[in-house]
Design a protein around this motif. Structure first.
Motif, PDB file in Angstrom:
ATOM      1  N   ALA A 187     -22.801  88.969  10.669  1.00 34.25           N
ATOM      2  CA  ALA A 187     -22.833  90.289  11.233  1.00 34.25           C
ATOM      3  C   ALA A 187     -23.392  90.647  12.319  1.00 34.25           C
ATOM      4  O   ALA A 187     -23.080  91.754  13.126  1.00 34.25           O
ATOM      5  N   GLN A 188     -24.510  90.167  12.730  1.00 32.18           N
ATOM      6  CA  GLN A 188     -25.288  90.128  14.155  1.00 32.18           C
ATOM      7  C   GLN A 188     -23.986  90.044  15.162  1.00 32.18           C
ATOM      8  O   GLN A 188     -23.919  90.584  16.205  1.00 32.18           O
ATOM      9  N   LEU A 189     -23.463  88.753  14.984  1.00 30.21           N
ATOM     10  CA  LEU A 189     -22.297  88.499  15.924  1.00 30.21           C
ATOM     11  C   LEU A 189     -21.370  89.454  16.265  1.00 30.21           C
ATOM     12  O   LEU A 189     -20.966  89.851  17.137  1.00 30.21           O
ATOM     13  N   VAL A 190     -20.941  90.034  15.103  1.00 34.09           N
ATOM     14  CA  VAL A 190     -19.853  91.030  15.214  1.00 34.09           C
ATOM     15  C   VAL A 190     -20.328  92.195  15.771  1.00 34.09           C
ATOM     16  O   VAL A 190     -19.743  92.923  16.956  1.00 34.09           O
ATOM     17  N   ALA A 191     -21.586  92.611  15.398  1.00 32.35           N
ATOM     18  CA  ALA A 191     -22.132  93.757  15.909  1.00 32.35           C
ATOM     19  C   ALA A 191     -22.309  93.562  17.722  1.00 32.35           C
ATOM     20  O   ALA A 191     -21.902  94.727  18.508  1.00 32.35           O
ATOM     21  N   PHE A 192     -22.767  92.549  18.025  1.00 28.91           N
ATOM     22  CA  PHE A 192     -22.832  92.262  19.611  1.00 28.91           C
ATOM     23  C   PHE A 192     -21.432  92.209  20.114  1.00 28.91           C
ATOM     24  O   PHE A 192     -21.200  92.930  21.127  1.00 28.91           O
ATOM     25  N   HIS A 193     -20.307  91.825  19.497  1.00 31.22           N
ATOM     26  CA  HIS A 193     -19.000  91.777  20.219  1.00 31.22           C
ATOM     27  C   HIS A 193     -18.610  93.067  20.353  1.00 31.22           C
ATOM     28  O   HIS A 193     -17.903  93.708  21.170  1.00 31.22           O
ATOM     29  N   LEU A 194     -18.732  93.941  19.001  1.00 32.70           N
ATOM     30  CA  LEU A 194     -18.131  95.457  19.064  1.00 32.70           C
ATOM     31  C   LEU A 194     -18.899  96.355  20.255  1.00 32.70           C
ATOM     32  O   LEU A 194     -18.413  97.338  20.754  1.00 32.70           O
ATOM     33  N   LEU A 195     -20.312  96.019  20.419  1.00 34.25           N
ATOM     34  CA  LEU A 195     -21.107  96.827  21.494  1.00 34.25           C
ATOM     35  C   LEU A 195     -20.578  96.141  22.940  1.00 34.25           C
ATOM     36  O   LEU A 195     -20.694  97.189  23.884  1.00 34.25           O
TER      37      LEU A 195
ATOM     38  N   ALA B 261     -19.188  98.171  12.765  1.00 27.25           N
ATOM     39  CA  ALA B 261     -19.637  96.808  12.234  1.00 27.25           C
ATOM     40  C   ALA B 261     -20.375  97.053  10.787  1.00 27.25           C
ATOM     41  O   ALA B 261     -20.155  96.339  10.090  1.00 27.25           O
ATOM     42  N   GLY B 262     -20.802  98.133  10.699  1.00 23.96           N
ATOM     43  CA  GLY B 262     -21.649  98.490   9.435  1.00 23.96           C
ATOM     44  C   GLY B 262     -20.622  98.460   8.154  1.00 23.96           C
ATOM     45  O   GLY B 262     -21.056  98.111   7.182  1.00 23.96           O
ATOM     46  N   GLU B 263     -19.512  99.111   8.412  1.00 24.12           N
ATOM     47  CA  GLU B 263     -18.599  99.079   7.371  1.00 24.12           C
ATOM     48  C   GLU B 263     -17.888  97.554   7.233  1.00 24.12           C
ATOM     49  O   GLU B 263     -17.584  97.329   6.295  1.00 24.12           O
ATOM     50  N   MET B 264     -17.920  97.113   8.226  1.00 25.90           N
ATOM     51  CA  MET B 264     -17.279  95.645   8.039  1.00 25.90           C
ATOM     52  C   MET B 264     -18.238  94.826   7.442  1.00 25.90           C
ATOM     53  O   MET B 264     -17.713  94.054   6.384  1.00 25.90           O
ATOM     54  N   LYS B 265     -19.534  94.867   7.596  1.00 30.79           N
ATOM     55  CA  LYS B 265     -20.520  94.078   6.909  1.00 30.79           C
ATOM     56  C   LYS B 265     -20.502  94.234   5.527  1.00 30.79           C
ATOM     57  O   LYS B 265     -20.874  93.342   4.520  1.00 30.79           O
ATOM     58  N   GLN B 266     -20.033  95.497   4.845  1.00 32.68           N
ATOM     59  CA  GLN B 266     -20.020  95.614   3.511  1.00 32.68           C
ATOM     60  C   GLN B 266     -19.270  94.844   2.727  1.00 32.68           C
ATOM     61  O   GLN B 266     -19.440  94.715   1.569  1.00 32.68           O
ATOM     62  N   HIS B 267     -18.398  94.294   3.602  1.00 32.32           N
ATOM     63  CA  HIS B 267     -17.220  93.501   2.852  1.00 32.32           C
ATOM     64  C   HIS B 267     -17.227  92.078   3.103  1.00 32.32           C
ATOM     65  O   HIS B 267     -16.396  91.161   2.730  1.00 32.32           O
ATOM     66  N   VAL B 268     -18.774  91.565   3.503  1.00 30.59           N
ATOM     67  CA  VAL B 268     -19.068  90.109   3.445  1.00 30.59           C
ATOM     68  C   VAL B 268     -19.843  89.780   2.033  1.00 30.59           C
ATOM     69  O   VAL B 268     -20.723  90.592   2.043  1.00 30.59           O
ATOM     70  N   SER B 269     -19.665  88.905   1.684  1.00 30.55           N
ATOM     71  CA  SER B 269     -20.298  88.488   0.586  1.00 30.55           C
ATOM     72  C   SER B 269     -21.835  88.106   1.008  1.00 30.55           C
ATOM     73  O   SER B 269     -22.004  87.404   2.035  1.00 30.55           O
ATOM     74  N   GLU B 270     -22.806  88.231   0.067  1.00 24.70           N
ATOM     75  CA  GLU B 270     -24.164  87.826   0.398  1.00 24.70           C
ATOM     76  C   GLU B 270     -24.221  86.382   0.298  1.00 24.70           C
ATOM     77  O   GLU B 270     -25.039  85.920   1.037  1.00 24.70           O
ATOM     78  N   GLY B 271     -23.264  85.648   0.015  1.00 22.48           N
ATOM     79  CA  GLY B 271     -23.209  84.156  -0.179  1.00 22.48           C
ATOM     80  C   GLY B 271     -22.427  83.554   0.965  1.00 22.48           C
ATOM     81  O   GLY B 271     -21.990  82.495   0.971  1.00 22.48           O
ATOM     82  N   TYR B 272     -22.101  84.598   2.044  1.00 27.20           N
ATOM     83  CA  TYR B 272     -21.188  84.092   3.150  1.00 27.20           C
ATOM     84  C   TYR B 272     -21.690  82.801   3.906  1.00 27.20           C
ATOM     85  O   TYR B 272     -23.032  82.811   4.035  1.00 27.20           O
ATOM     86  N   SER B 273     -20.752  81.781   4.100  1.00 26.15           N
ATOM     87  CA  SER B 273     -21.362  80.627   4.850  1.00 26.15           C
ATOM     88  C   SER B 273     -20.030  80.328   5.580  1.00 26.15           C
ATOM     89  O   SER B 273     -18.789  80.118   5.104  1.00 26.15           O
ATOM     90  N   ASP B 274     -20.059  79.676   6.733  1.00 25.55           N
ATOM     91  CA  ASP B 274     -19.143  79.036   7.324  1.00 25.55           C
ATOM     92  C   ASP B 274     -19.519  77.529   8.099  1.00 25.55           C
ATOM     93  O   ASP B 274     -20.813  77.463   7.837  1.00 25.55           O
TER      94      ASP B 274
END
Length: 160
Positions: free
Chosen positions: A74-82, A51-64
């Motif tokens: 990032a928290q959602l991804v980490a949760f699912h990976l765990l 998840a840490g490596e993935m987070k590096q490639h998400v913009s600080e301005g990310y929104s959906d």
């Protein structure tokens, strides 16, 4: 088929893989190739449950559209990976388009499962979550990063 992944977790994993690939490519490569490379790297990172490596490639301005920012996704991804011992993806990049200088969009189909996915034909016999992602990218400091993600369920027929 319904699996254990939520759409948000899938979006984050996909976005992270996409971001990594873009960074991995040379600035001399065509922008479309750099975005495709980021998508491939995000896929590898998701399958490695990094998840840490993935987070590096998400913009600080990310929104959906669901109200997530970079921290929330990032928290959602980490949760699912765990939560999932094994993460296997089958991705199909349907399109990559440079919409303006430093801006790109990609449409990606993603199948996620707890076992290896041999190919689209194997989806009928697997418990897998299937999604279609519309991803927005921005080139920031020479690296392509995921700036937005929208997702919806996909069907096995979409992968054919």
């Amino acid at each position: 088929m319904v699996g254990r992944w939520t759409a948000g977790g899938i979006a984050i994993c996909t976005a992270a893989v996409i971001g990594l690939l873009l960074v991995a490519c040379s600035a001399d490569s065509p922008p479309e190739d750099r975005v495709r490379a980021v998508l491939a790297e995000l896929e590898e990172s998701a399958q490695a449950r990094d998840a840490g490596e993935m987070k590096q490639h998400v913009s600080e301005g990310y929104s959906d559209a669901k109200g997530n920012d970079k921290r929330a996704i990032a928290q959602l991804v980490a949760f699912h990976l765990l939560r999932n011992q094994s993460v296997y993806l089958l991705t199909q990049v349907r399109s990559v388009e440079i919409t303006a200088p430093g801006q790109a969009r990609a449409e990606v189909l993603v199948a996620m499962a707890g076992t290896k996915i041999a190919g689209p034909e194997a989806l009928l016999g697997l418990r897998a979550d299937l999604y279609r992602f519309d991803l927005g990218f921005a080139e920031e400091d020479g690296a392509w990063r995921v700036r937005s993600a929208n997702w919806r369920p996909a069907s096995v027929d979409d992968f054919r």
